[in-house]
Design a protein around this motif. Sequence first.
Motif: not given
Length: 286
Positions: A125-138, A200-214
């Motif tokens: 959920a935190l990863a999504v906040l980082q990479y999401a594309l906003p369509l309305t108010s930021m 991911a934790a070692l590199n300070g990266v939130y998990l981009p997909h909950a099912e480990f895609k990409w």
Amino acid sequence: MNDHTRRRVTLAQTLASVYAPHPEVACVVVGGSVARDLADARSDLELGVFWHSPPTDDDRAALLRAGHVRHPRSFPYFPDEDLWLDQGLVDDVRLDIIHRTVQGVEQGIEAVVTRGEWSVYALNALAVLQYALPLTSMESLSGWRERIAVYPPVLRDAVIDAHLEPTPTVWLRQHVERGEWILLYERLVRDQKHLLMVLAALNGVYLPHAEFKWLAALEASLAWAPRDLTARLAAVLSGPPREGVEVLHGLWEETYDLVARHLPEVGQTAKARRWLNQLAAPSVEP
């Protein structure tokens, strides 16, 4: 932006024009493969709608109708993920509309970032906040991004501590010798996921997909990782089982080296390496 992404962004913008005017909607974003420009011909469209108060069933149904969503399905609240889900079709594209509340997002950020209380869903959920594309108010999204910009040590330590001990390699070799394929592959998959959580934790990266895609995109975001990570993970499951076990063993050894080099204060690394390399399988496995 590739053509598949561009088409889905256009559909998302049309839907956002339906959802954004609702007085209880704070912002609308695109997530998933579309936001990361990884969409292909089979990709769905993931729309995130953030509400000031929990959405009602009537509101959700009315907005689906207004957006001309075909074959709509609405699901009740999912407490483990703190969201509501609607599905359907726009044109011929599968649609997931994920509803969250502003309060729920802020409480989730507080739990993860301040207290290190994590789950796969919370990290995603935190990863999504980082990479999401906003369509309305930021406004809301910008504030959330500021709060999660630095991956906190308390979270890093908690995630690494929970995933640093895989199945001992001697057990996996024993499964191969006995032809215990279901147990073998269950453990291989679990241990690969644990290895990715550590990296991911070692590199300070939130998990981009909950099912480990990409995985290739995840590998590209890791400054510290075993060489050829994605290809070697694929070889664990796609090659001969005996070879896959040894490939995974090598990945864990290199990961322990990285943790020891970059986080020497993690005292569990040596213990975990001994567990991986124990010499004999016990008569009864835990």
